[in-house]
Enzyme design. Structure first.
Site: not given
Length: 158
Positions: A19, A109
């Site tokens: 992430h 992301c």
């Protein structure tokens, strides 16, 4: 994992993926989370893989990392010139609490934070996934073609 500076890219290592977030300063990051999950959410659930919308959130780095690990990873600095830090932070703060489009392979992301830092959204993670999908598709097509050729070959023998 180092002392992040405002504008740095933060790579957070989740069990099956990475992430990405952008460090704002004072322990805070900006990142995208699924629209329909609560504030501590990250793109960890199966539902989020199919999500088409994300919410831009300012959160404490330690809360987003949780029990996972992270490091500063400005890996594209050799390819793209980072924007001035003031501009990166201004652009990031403007987006807090906004809903943005999300696509695991085309607008994820990593794309989000690299767009803020460089003005260009890039994602090696997505490119690797796209390459893998292309390879699997090509291999499946080749096996299908071989099967078709083999069955036609058998038909001619009888």
């Amino acid at each position: 994992p180092g002392d992040p500076q405002p504008g740095d890219l933060i790579e957070i290592f989740r069990p099956a993926y990475q992430h990405w977030a952008l460090y704002l300063g004072d322990g805070y990051i900006i990142n995208v989370t699924p629209v329909d999950e609560g504030p501590p959410a990250t793109f960890a659930s199966a539902k989020s893989v199919f999500s088409r919308k994300a919410r831009v959130r300012m959160q404490l780095l330690k809360d987003v990392v949780g029990n996972d690990t992270y490091h500063i990873n400005n890996k594209y600095d050799g390819t793209y010139a980072p924007l001035p830090v003031e501009e990166i932070i201004r652009r990031a703060e403007y987006l807090i609490d906004q809903e943005v489009s999300y696509d695991l392979l085309g607008n994820n992301c990593e794309h989000f934070v690299t767009l803020l830092r460089y003005g260009e959204g890039v994602s090696d993670q997505a490119n690797r996934a796209i390459s893998a999908i292309g390879f699997v598709t090509a291999a499946a097509g080749a096996f299908s073609l071989l099967g078709l050729l083999r069955s036609r070959s058998r038909e001619r023998q009888y």
